[in-house]
Design an enzyme around this catalytic site. Structure first.
Site, PDB file in Angstrom:
ATOM      1  CE  LYS A  13     -34.992 -34.327  -8.870  1.00 24.24           C
ATOM      2  NZ  LYS A  13     -34.486 -34.779 -10.178  1.00 24.24           N
ATOM      3  NE  ARG A  88     -39.103 -31.102 -13.057  1.00 25.03           N
ATOM      4  CZ  ARG A  88     -39.306 -32.323 -12.564  1.00 25.03           C
ATOM      5  NH1 ARG A  88     -40.016 -32.479 -11.489  1.00 25.03           N
ATOM      6  NH2 ARG A  88     -38.783 -33.362 -13.158  1.00 25.03           N
ATOM      7  NE  ARG A 122     -36.763 -43.106 -13.223  1.00 24.72           N
ATOM      8  CZ  ARG A 122     -36.783 -41.789 -12.977  1.00 24.72           C
ATOM      9  NH1 ARG A 122     -36.223 -41.315 -11.885  1.00 24.72           N
ATOM     10  NH2 ARG A 122     -37.328 -40.972 -13.846  1.00 24.72           N
ATOM     11  NE  ARG A 154     -41.114 -41.340 -14.689  1.00 29.22           N
ATOM     12  CZ  ARG A 154     -40.552 -40.308 -14.061  1.00 29.22           C
ATOM     13  NH1 ARG A 154     -40.111 -40.449 -12.815  1.00 29.22           N
ATOM     14  NH2 ARG A 154     -40.416 -39.147 -14.660  1.00 29.22           N
ATOM     15  NE  ARG A 165     -38.065 -36.908 -17.814  1.00 32.04           N
ATOM     16  CZ  ARG A 165     -37.758 -38.015 -17.141  1.00 32.04           C
ATOM     17  NH1 ARG A 165     -37.488 -39.128 -17.786  1.00 32.04           N
ATOM     18  NH2 ARG A 165     -37.729 -37.991 -15.838  1.00 32.04           N
TER      19      ARG A 165
HETATM   20  P1  AMP Z   1     -40.464 -36.352 -12.301  1.00 33.73           P
HETATM   21  O1  AMP Z   1     -41.072 -37.632 -11.834  1.00 33.73           O
HETATM   22  O2  AMP Z   1     -40.092 -35.437 -11.171  1.00 33.73           O
HETATM   23  O3  AMP Z   1     -39.337 -36.568 -13.268  1.00 33.73           O
HETATM   24  O4  AMP Z   1     -41.613 -35.587 -13.115  1.00 33.73           O
HETATM   25  C1  AMP Z   1     -42.217 -36.147 -14.269  1.00 33.73           C
HETATM   26  C2  AMP Z   1     -42.873 -35.065 -15.094  1.00 33.73           C
HETATM   27  O5  AMP Z   1     -43.926 -34.434 -14.341  1.00 33.73           O
HETATM   28  C3  AMP Z   1     -41.953 -33.911 -15.496  1.00 33.73           C
HETATM   29  O6  AMP Z   1     -41.182 -34.215 -16.631  1.00 33.73           O
HETATM   30  C4  AMP Z   1     -42.984 -32.813 -15.742  1.00 33.73           C
HETATM   31  O7  AMP Z   1     -43.658 -32.988 -16.962  1.00 33.73           O
HETATM   32  C5  AMP Z   1     -43.986 -33.041 -14.621  1.00 33.73           C
HETATM   33  N1  AMP Z   1     -43.590 -32.281 -13.412  1.00 33.73           N
HETATM   34  C6  AMP Z   1     -43.147 -32.803 -12.232  1.00 33.73           C
HETATM   35  N2  AMP Z   1     -42.863 -31.827 -11.350  1.00 33.73           N
HETATM   36  C7  AMP Z   1     -43.110 -30.649 -11.987  1.00 33.73           C
HETATM   37  C8  AMP Z   1     -42.991 -29.277 -11.621  1.00 33.73           C
HETATM   38  N3  AMP Z   1     -42.538 -28.907 -10.417  1.00 33.73           N
HETATM   39  N4  AMP Z   1     -43.338 -28.340 -12.536  1.00 33.73           N
HETATM   40  C9  AMP Z   1     -43.802 -28.693 -13.746  1.00 33.73           C
HETATM   41  N5  AMP Z   1     -43.915 -29.955 -14.168  1.00 33.73           N
HETATM   42  C10 AMP Z   1     -43.586 -30.944 -13.301  1.00 33.73           C
END
Ligand code: AMP
Length: 207
Positions: A13, A88, A122, A154, A165
């Site tokens: 994404k 989400r 990644r 990360r 996750r």
């Molecule tokens: P991502 O980089 O999109 O994988 O997000 C990393 C982490 O940030 C996720 O595993 C969540 O802990 C938090 N996070 C990101 N977007 C959201 C969201 N829309 N709602 C809740 N937590 C989020």
């Protein structure tokens, strides 16, 4: 044009979001990037966000909706935006519907095997958040092609967090597929193709 990207973590994404944002000249809004900034802060909230991210859990809906609301009200979102990683959960999607109209929901799908491989290889730029991985290697190892920033892994891309996750995604985010299908604005893209091919499929959908 207001677009959201759906799909499990590690399906590409973020990479596609960078390309869509460049092509359609709309800002790429990643709640994950925003929370990674917040978790660096030496504050109660920073610590809380860090614990949730490291546990493979989501940050609360209320605070997440609040930061998105602030961001999409900024001037550069006037002609549209691309949301990556938001909504989400169903309450987030309902809150978003109250704020604005979404034109397209793009669902990028990949198998768990591919996701685990992608996530564990990644790397992200500390400065500009550009993403690299098995499908897109930087010219010089550890250095961002775009800005020269340092690439890092990360903490939540480590194997012990990846499965958590994926579980959280299945439980809380997958119901959004049905939500946007009912609205008739969802389109599916095969995330196991080459980056360029995925990007072409997306451009066909968005026009
Ligand atoms: P991502 O980089 O999109 O994988 O997000 C990393 C982490 O940030 C996720 O595993 C969540 O802990 C938090 N996070 C990101 N977007 C959201 C969201 N829309 N709602 C809740 N937590 C989020």
């Amino acid at each position: 044009m207001n677009v959201i990207l759906l799909g499990p973590p590690g399906t590409g994404k973020g990479t596609q979001a960078e390309l869509i944002s460049e092509h359609y000249k709309i800002p790429h809004i990643s709640t994950g990037d925003m929370f990674r900034e917040i978790q660096k802060e030496d504050s109660e909230l920073g610590k809380k966000v860090k614990d949730l991210i490291m546990g493979g859990k989501f940050v609360g809906d209320e605070i997440t909706v609040e930061i998105v609301k602030k961001r999409i009200n900024q001037k550069d979102c006037k002609n549209g935006f691309l949301l990556d990683g938001f909504p989400r959960t169903i309450p987030q999607a309902e809150a978003l519907d109250k704020l604005t109209k979404i034109d397209h929901a793009l669902l990028i799908r990949s198998s768990d095997d591919v996701i685990v491989k992608r996530l564990s290889s990644r790397r992200q730029c500390r400065k500009c958040n550009a993403i690299y991985g098995i499908d897109k290697k930087p010219e010089n190892e550890g250095v961002c092609d775009k800005c020269g920033g340092e690439l890092y892994q990360r903490e939540d891309d480590k194997e012990e967090v990846i499965q958590k996750r994926l579980d959280t995604y299945r439980e809380q985010t997958e119901p959004l597929i049905e939500y946007y299908t009912r609205k008739g604005i969802i389109a599916e893209v095969d995330g196991e193709q080459a980056i360029q091919k995925i990007s072409e499929s997306i451009q066909k959908i968005l026009g």
